[in-house]
Design a protein around this motif. Structure first.
Motif, mmCIF file in Angstrom:
data_model
loop_
_atom_site.group_PDB
_atom_site.id
_atom_site.type_symbol
_atom_site.label_atom_id
_atom_site.label_comp_id
_atom_site.label_asym_id
_atom_site.label_seq_id
_atom_site.Cartn_x
_atom_site.Cartn_y
_atom_site.Cartn_z
ATOM 1 N N GLY A 67 -8.836 -11.691 -0.810
ATOM 2 C CA GLY A 67 -8.197 -10.809 -1.814
ATOM 3 C C GLY A 67 -6.520 -10.801 -1.730
ATOM 4 N N SER A 68 -6.086 -10.894 -0.355
ATOM 5 C CA SER A 68 -4.669 -10.793 -0.175
ATOM 6 C C SER A 68 -4.177 -11.971 -0.891
ATOM 7 C CB SER A 68 -4.532 -10.826 1.471
ATOM 8 O OG SER A 68 -5.243 -9.916 1.951
ATOM 9 N N ASN A 71 -4.474 -7.139 2.112
ATOM 10 C CA ASN A 71 -3.076 -6.880 2.882
ATOM 11 C C ASN A 71 -2.385 -7.968 2.054
ATOM 12 O OD1 ASN A 71 -0.898 -6.191 4.422
ATOM 13 N ND2 ASN A 71 -1.500 -7.378 6.075
ATOM 14 N N PRO A 72 -2.017 -8.025 0.852
ATOM 15 C CA PRO A 72 -1.186 -8.730 0.366
ATOM 16 C C PRO A 72 0.206 -9.054 0.769
ATOM 17 C CG PRO A 72 -1.452 -6.827 -1.104
ATOM 18 C CD PRO A 72 -2.354 -6.851 -0.111
ATOM 19 N N ASP A 73 0.563 -7.979 1.591
ATOM 20 C CA ASP A 73 2.060 -8.038 1.928
ATOM 21 C C ASP A 73 2.030 -8.596 3.477
ATOM 22 O OD1 ASP A 73 2.937 -6.800 -0.296
ATOM 23 O OD2 ASP A 73 2.526 -4.991 0.731
ATOM 24 N N ILE A 88 1.325 -14.912 4.045
ATOM 25 C CA ILE A 88 0.608 -15.074 2.805
ATOM 26 C C ILE A 88 1.745 -14.749 1.812
ATOM 27 C CG2 ILE A 88 -0.787 -14.185 1.064
ATOM 28 C CD1 ILE A 88 -2.982 -13.524 3.290
ATOM 29 N N LEU A 89 2.555 -13.849 1.806
ATOM 30 C CA LEU A 89 3.625 -13.514 1.093
ATOM 31 C C LEU A 89 4.713 -14.677 0.718
ATOM 32 C CD1 LEU A 89 4.601 -11.141 -0.883
ATOM 33 C CD2 LEU A 89 6.126 -10.441 1.146
ATOM 34 N N ILE A 90 5.230 -15.032 1.977
ATOM 35 C CA ILE A 90 6.297 -16.052 1.891
ATOM 36 C C ILE A 90 5.565 -17.366 1.084
ATOM 37 C CG2 ILE A 90 7.436 -17.695 3.190
ATOM 38 C CD1 ILE A 90 8.715 -15.378 3.029
ATOM 39 N N GLY A 120 -4.091 -12.587 10.001
ATOM 40 C CA GLY A 120 -4.632 -11.215 10.323
ATOM 41 C C GLY A 120 -4.751 -10.565 8.882
ATOM 42 N N ILE A 121 -5.783 -9.334 8.906
ATOM 43 C CA ILE A 121 -5.897 -8.686 7.541
ATOM 44 C C ILE A 121 -5.703 -7.338 7.884
ATOM 45 C CG2 ILE A 121 -7.285 -10.397 6.235
ATOM 46 C CD1 ILE A 121 -9.769 -9.115 7.477
#
Length: 788
Positions: free
Chosen positions: A218-219, A449-451, A455-457, A722-723
């Motif tokens: 989901g992230s 935890n999309p931030d 994952i964000l980078i 990590g989530i």
């Protein structure tokens, strides 16, 4: 009335009342009576009465040709939630539809899409499904409606199986593209210039099975949607989102977290529902001292075979591939005598080839297959027709998943039975012995935890590849300047003319898997005769299932792995006849990289931070079918896998152990191992997460200058990056300790068992007593500090 544990002979219908007329009523009556017996394995029987439907007229503004086709299919009214969905979309809202399995959610998005296409043939829609199988199933449903309308709307699936020569036609002509997040991420967004017509006219984005997008998956999806919205804005479109989900606690919140939009929740189910019974079954104890119960797989086999023999179409769920394949063998053996037939029992999991899965789905719908044993691959909304019974071999790990699986029975309004057979795992035992927890607790919150910075980078790289990142532009809620400067230091972007441009030769989306550490699957090749591919296995699972000398199970047939080509991602297997299967043994080591926070807990310390987890498969066991005897072992040396994640841990300094002089070092370690089992159970309840989302490990630190035993007990996020589970656990340390004490103390075993501190073979002697003493020391000091 003497009711034995085993189902009696089918001829003795005066005792059991189960007839061959596929009538569940007598079976349910028997289970209810069985529950009243002393020491009954039936721990709960809950009845859900049939629910009448609530209907509304089809809105007048729906296009006449759509109304005509619905009427021809016998749909002259909508369920109330379908009508509410249509009205909300007409106002321009984004909607999240949350109703039970088989409640007509498909029409909640097909109706507005078909209505829009009837008025605007150039309009476009994208349907996102978590699996290719579900996309194919929904394509068939959509096509049948379009053909009945006589319309020229074009819908196609676009995934890894789509032929290259068909892809150009799909990009140019498709009104509706049915795909999955992985293909959107790596096959559509990076090539958006080829999809200009789609993005210019995109009106609806459908996200089905919303509840599956939790944790890491989901992230990642939330960041894919950020990229999708960015490209839509570039082409001048602003599509509406239609999200559909099984029951979870926070559907609108999850939809908003994934898309960055506010949602109207449609949760008042108007569909009729058949009568259903939910039964909890706990296999009887055979050794009270060790807390050992009958094998839950053998009990599942026995109960499911009874239903199949008596004519009930049955779906059996297992929680992993190995358990599923073992159950397929057991049930094929059990159903080899009339009236059932061994070939009426099939397995179903993600590693089966697409043609094989489609044939199984068709056999279920048409009634040729009487029993399917499946992993969670059949938990989602693939149409498999009407089922009488669902048997779950073990608790799936969450309330939401359990209801989703149970909902696969009784899809066509008849009486249905869902039966949960508990394993000896602590969480299973807690749920089955506390049925009120399951039936009275709301389903879990789905967390993303999309931030997560990793994952964000990764997705900002993909975004920069797709379109230059302008100065001042935000990615989701985030300012991008600092992150772009970091990417510039890596040499992948360059600042020019007020924007950051991608300059590297690499293709960033190809290196990012949305679901796992790597997207490389292993192909399983049978070399018994002419070489043929019989399946595929995801990379993480391949290390435990396809090592050399492993027994690979496929549709109750045994294959021995003769060679594993690690670099080529292939495993060569040969069919064999043997009476055992194999189970891998792994070794995990956790290294602390950075500590975020610390607080005292008695003479120990609670901490959370970033860790590196190294995992290696070091051997395997040979386990005999039916008896579960260990009949051999072997050693392995496979490449070590490394993962960076976050962890909560308790650090036990030398001062903590001073009152424990009566315990040997081995007993202290056994106590900590047992405590780890209990902590994972309680943590999964506190976080409302799947226990498999948490890893447990004990690391031993040697404190200089004198060598002292100072262990760390880790509960780490079992996902790269990590989530976000370690910080809440750190906050809830007191509740975690108290919950573990209650779990162990209330367990009826004498010296520890799988339901509290884990199997005796894993924890060693004295684990329960030592764990309780450690917990007592933690709580006593805490209570004293609070009292002072």
């Amino acid at each position: 009335m003497n009711l034995s544990l085993d189902f009696p002979d089918p001829k003795r219908e005066d005792q059991l009342g189960l007839s061959r007329r596929a009538d569940l009523d007598a079976a349910i009556t028997r289970l209810q009576a069985w529950m009243e017996e002393p020491n009954s394995p039936v721990r709960a029987v809950r009845h859900q009465p049939a629910q009448p439907g609530r209907f509304e007229d089809i809105p007048e503004e729906v296009a006449p040709e759509v109304r005509r086709v619905l009427a021809e299919r016998g749909i002259r009214q909508l369920y109330s939630h379908q009508a509410a969905s249509y009205r909300a979309l007409k106002t321009g809202a984004h909607i999240a539809v949350v109703t039970p399995t088989a409640s007509g959610k498909t029409l909640c998005y097909n109706l507005p899409v078909l209505d829009r296409l009837s008025r605007d043939p150039e309009a476009r829609a994208v349907y996102l499904f978590p699996t290719k199988a579900l996309a194919e199933d929904q394509l068939h449903e959509f096509h049948s409606t379009v053909e009945a309308m006589g319309a020229d709307f074009r819908a196609f699936t676009y995934d890894g199986d789509t032929p290259q020569d068909a892809r150009k036609q799909i990009r140019e002509r498709a009104n509706v593209v049915l795909t999955n997040p992985d293909m959107l991420h790596a096959g559509i967004l990076p090539h958006h210039t080829k999809w200009a017509k789609l993005f210019e006219n995109l009106r609806y984005i459908v996200i089905d099975e919303l509840h599956t997008y939790r944790g890491v998956f989901g992230s990642h999806l939330a960041n894919v949607i950020r990229r999708l919205k960015r490209i839509c804005a570039f082409y001048g479109s602003a599509p509406q989102f239609i999200c559909c989900s099984a029951t979870i606690a926070n559907p609108a919140e999850l939809a908003s977290a994934l898309t960055g939009e506010a949602f109207t929740l449609i949760a008042d189910n108007g569909a009729p529902g058949g009568e259903k019974y939910f039964v909890f079954y706990n296999p009887p104890v055979v050794n009270r001292q060790l807390g050992i119960r009958r094998s839950y797989l053998n009990e599942t086999r026995r109960l499911a075979a009874e239903f199949v023999q008596r004519g009930q179409q049955t779906l059996v769920f297992a929680n992993n591939r190995l358990a599923m394949e073992v159950l397929v063998k057991y049930l094929k053996d059990s159903c080899a005598r009339p009236p059932a037939q061994a070939d009426s029992v099939r397995g179903y999991r993600g590693g089966y080839l697409p043609r094989e899965r489609r044939a199984i789905e068709r056999g279920l719908r048409e009634g040729d297959i009487r029993c399917v044993v499946a992993t969670n691959a059949l938990e989602l909304g693939v149409d498999i027709g009407s089922l009488d019974v669902v048997v779950m071999a073990g608790y799936p790990g969450s309330i939401a998943s359990t209801w989703q699986r149970a909902g696969r029975a009784g899809r066509r309004l008849g009486t249905a039975l869902a039966l949960l057979v508990a394993s000896s795992a602590p969480l299973d035992q807690y749920v089955v012995e506390h049925p009120e927890f399951f039936f009275e607790t709301p389903p879990e919150h789905a967390q993303v935890n999309p931030d997560n910075l990793e994952i964000l980078i990764s997705h900002l790289k993909c975004a920069a590849f797709e379109l230059p990142v302008k100065d001042g532009e935000r990615f989701g809620p985030h300012e991008t300047e600092e992150m772009c400067r970091y990417l510039a230091e890596l040499g992948v972007v360059h600042h020019s003319a007020g924007a950051w441009h991608w300059v590297a030769d690499s293709y960033p989306a190809d290196a990012i898997s949305l679901r796992s550490v790597t997207s490389d699957n292993f192909v399983v090749i049978d070399i018994t005769g002419e070489e043929r591919v019989i399946g595929e296995v995801a990379f993480p699972a391949a290390l435990t299932e396809l090592h050399e000398k492993a027994i690979y199970l496929h549709e109750a047939r045994q294959y021995q792995v003769e060679r594993m080509d690690y670099d080529g991602r292939k495993a060569y297997v040969r069919q064999v006849e043997c009476d055992y299967y194999t189970d891998a043994i792994d070794y995990t080591q956790v290294k602390v990289l950075e500590e975020f926070a610390m607080k005292p807990v008695a003479a120990a310390e609670a901490r959370h931070g970033e860790v590196r987890v190294n995992r290696q498969i070091v051997g395997f066991k040979k386990i005999k079918f039916y008896t579960n005897e260990n009949v051999g072992a072997g050693t392995l040396s496979l490449p070590e896998q490394e993962m960076h994640t976050t962890s909560f841990w308790l650090h036990f300094p030398a001062a903590f152990w001073q009152p424990f002089g009566h315990l040997s070092p081995a007993e202290r370690l056994n106590g900590l191992t047992g405590l780890g089992h209990a902590f994972r159970t309680v943590a999964s309840l506190l976080l409302m997460c799947d226990p498999r989302d948490l890893g447990v490990s004990i690391t031993e630190e040697i404190a200089p200058p004198v060598a002292c035993f100072e262990p760390n007990l880790h509960l780490y996020d079992n996902h790269p990056g990590g989530i976000g589970q370690s910080a809440p656990l750190w906050e809830m340390t007191d509740r975690l300790v108290a919950g573990a004490r209650d779990l162990i103390r209330r367990c009826g075993c004498e010296h520890g068992c799988p339901a509290c501190t884990g199997p005796a073979g894993e924890t060693g002697a004295g684990a329960k007593e030592a764990a309780l003493q450690i917990l007592a020391a933690l709580e006593a000091a805490q209570a004293q500090a609070q009292g002072g």
